[in-house]
Design a protein around this motif. Sequence first.
Motif, PDB file in Angstrom:
ATOM      1  N   ARG A 181     -10.790   5.459   7.560  1.00  0.00           N
ATOM      2  CA  ARG A 181      -9.635   5.539   6.691  1.00  0.00           C
ATOM      3  C   ARG A 181      -9.208   4.145   6.226  1.00  0.00           C
ATOM      4  O   ARG A 181      -9.182   3.186   7.004  1.00  0.00           O
ATOM      5  N   ILE A 182      -8.854   4.035   4.953  1.00  0.00           N
ATOM      6  CA  ILE A 182      -8.157   2.865   4.425  1.00  0.00           C
ATOM      7  C   ILE A 182      -6.710   3.287   4.232  1.00  0.00           C
ATOM      8  O   ILE A 182      -6.407   4.161   3.422  1.00  0.00           O
ATOM      9  N   TRP A 183      -5.825   2.686   5.002  1.00  0.00           N
ATOM     10  CA  TRP A 183      -4.411   3.052   4.907  1.00  0.00           C
ATOM     11  C   TRP A 183      -3.850   2.572   3.570  1.00  0.00           C
ATOM     12  O   TRP A 183      -4.057   1.424   3.173  1.00  0.00           O
ATOM     13  N   ASN A 184      -3.134   3.446   2.872  1.00  0.00           N
ATOM     14  CA  ASN A 184      -2.571   3.062   1.577  1.00  0.00           C
ATOM     15  C   ASN A 184      -1.238   2.336   1.756  1.00  0.00           C
ATOM     16  O   ASN A 184      -0.729   2.186   2.877  1.00  0.00           O
ATOM     17  N   ALA A 185      -0.659   1.895   0.666  1.00  0.00           N
ATOM     18  CA  ALA A 185       0.561   1.085   0.719  1.00  0.00           C
ATOM     19  C   ALA A 185       1.710   1.829   1.383  1.00  0.00           C
ATOM     20  O   ALA A 185       2.457   1.257   2.194  1.00  0.00           O
ATOM     21  N   ASP A 186       1.860   3.106   1.066  1.00  0.00           N
ATOM     22  CA  ASP A 186       2.941   3.888   1.658  1.00  0.00           C
ATOM     23  C   ASP A 186       2.761   4.038   3.162  1.00  0.00           C
ATOM     24  O   ASP A 186       3.722   3.896   3.931  1.00  0.00           O
ATOM     25  N   GLU A 187       1.540   4.305   3.585  1.00  0.00           N
ATOM     26  CA  GLU A 187       1.259   4.450   5.023  1.00  0.00           C
ATOM     27  C   GLU A 187       1.507   3.142   5.770  1.00  0.00           C
ATOM     28  O   GLU A 187       2.100   3.129   6.861  1.00  0.00           O
ATOM     29  N   LEU A 188       1.037   2.039   5.193  1.00  0.00           N
ATOM     30  CA  LEU A 188       1.246   0.746   5.834  1.00  0.00           C
ATOM     31  C   LEU A 188       2.732   0.426   5.972  1.00  0.00           C
ATOM     32  O   LEU A 188       3.192   0.011   7.044  1.00  0.00           O
ATOM     33  N   LYS A 189       3.482   0.615   4.911  1.00  0.00           N
ATOM     34  CA  LYS A 189       4.901   0.266   4.937  1.00  0.00           C
ATOM     35  C   LYS A 189       5.677   1.152   5.911  1.00  0.00           C
ATOM     36  O   LYS A 189       6.571   0.671   6.611  1.00  0.00           O
ATOM     37  N   LYS A 190       5.352   2.418   5.969  1.00  0.00           N
ATOM     38  CA  LYS A 190       6.042   3.307   6.918  1.00  0.00           C
ATOM     39  C   LYS A 190       5.774   2.874   8.354  1.00  0.00           C
ATOM     40  O   LYS A 190       6.693   2.828   9.182  1.00  0.00           O
ATOM     41  N   CYS A 191       4.524   2.566   8.652  1.00  0.00           N
ATOM     42  CA  CYS A 191       4.179   2.081   9.993  1.00  0.00           C
ATOM     43  C   CYS A 191       4.865   0.759  10.298  1.00  0.00           C
ATOM     44  O   CYS A 191       5.510   0.593  11.347  1.00  0.00           O
ATOM     45  N   PHE A 192       4.724  -0.192   9.383  1.00  0.00           N
ATOM     46  CA  PHE A 192       5.239  -1.533   9.639  1.00  0.00           C
ATOM     47  C   PHE A 192       6.760  -1.559   9.689  1.00  0.00           C
ATOM     48  O   PHE A 192       7.349  -2.372  10.426  1.00  0.00           O
ATOM     49  N   ASP A 193       7.418  -0.679   8.938  1.00  0.00           N
ATOM     50  CA  ASP A 193       8.877  -0.584   9.043  1.00  0.00           C
ATOM     51  C   ASP A 193       9.291  -0.134  10.446  1.00  0.00           C
ATOM     52  O   ASP A 193      10.271  -0.642  11.010  1.00  0.00           O
ATOM     53  N   ILE A 194       8.552   0.803  10.995  1.00  0.00           N
ATOM     54  CA  ILE A 194       8.840   1.254  12.366  1.00  0.00           C
ATOM     55  C   ILE A 194       8.588   0.126  13.361  1.00  0.00           C
ATOM     56  O   ILE A 194       9.411  -0.129  14.252  1.00  0.00           O
TER      57      ILE A 194
END
Length: 397
Positions: A181-194
């Motif tokens: 999987r290549i994590w997209n921008a939305d997935e990255l930001k949701k993870c990194f915000d947490i």
Amino acid sequence: MQDFIQEHFINRKNTNSSKWDNLAVRFNDNRDLLAMWVADMEFKTAKEILSAINERVNHGIFGYSLTPNSYYESFISWMKQYHNVELKKEWIRFNLGVVNSIYHLINCFSKENDSILILSPVYYPFARAVKDNHRKLVENELVYNEDNGEFCIDYDKLEKDIVTNDVKMVIFCSPHNPISRIWNADELKKCFDIFKKHNVLIISDEIHQDFTYKKSFISALNYEEYFDNLIILNAASKTFNLACLLNSHIIIPNEKLLAVYDEFAKRFNQIETNIIGQLATEIAYKKARYWLENVKEIIYKNYLYIKDEFAKDEITKNIIISPFEGTYLLFLNFSKVINENRMKEFIQDDCMIAIDYGDWFGKDYKGFMRVNLATAPIHIEEFVKRVKNQLKIKDYR
């Protein structure tokens, strides 16, 4: 493509190859297994890299060396041109490899019994590094869709696991090995915000960043708002098949984190420059993009061959293939055609193939396997042939 394969494909048997010559130890099997495991390639690296190495070898001196400015320029240019990253020289530190770096960073930025989270299934040295250093392993399970083989993140569960276990560090993988999987921008930001919300240090392994297919990779270095909690690991070793030249990058944009790491390195990581590894990396980033593009074409065609051939057969069409977005590793779910407790009997004992078993990456993946696509089509064709033929003559359910 065929000319490239003929020029670069190498038979690695009897060359002290971990993939081909360590089967008796890793698989307890002395037979001539078809090696489809270990994430390296059967393709010799680009001629420009070999030429530069040979010139240096002929110089005949391998004394203590410096990292030239030209190295930084080539690496920074590569990251800008291909990943839209504004990398700064002062952020870069060196190590022998990404796994080695993970071990060091665990010791630098956590203490015994601290909780460290991984997103499972994931590259098994992550869990090993946590356990070897007497930290508490927290496995956040990715959500699996059996209909299409795709994995995604349960953000509520991710945050709950962090809070419940007082997680101090996450070892993140992007592109994600083994699920590609290549994590997209939305997935990255949701993870990194947490992660940021709970002050969790992010160690992001991006070693497969250059292997993308039909989807763009986004480095965590594109998000300055997370720099206070972010360390990036990458290398040219996967990209150009240079693993044993032992040269990788630790990228730390935050000054305070960098100071902590530098103090740690003074005591525990005093390594010298690997002159051959750094030379190979510099030349690769300057002159070998064409080589990578040829290899990626072969890898993607290998994926399509497996996908198409399995789809033709009444049995193998039930094998679930995870979407192939990044890395050169394919994750396959055989649970509809093989009892998970008979995976070794099928793939190793009967097909005589060495693969990475799914439960190496997470306890709930016994019916899965990871297959290395960075090899010649002849090996992929033989893999498919053995799987299809064996499933026709024996029922493993």
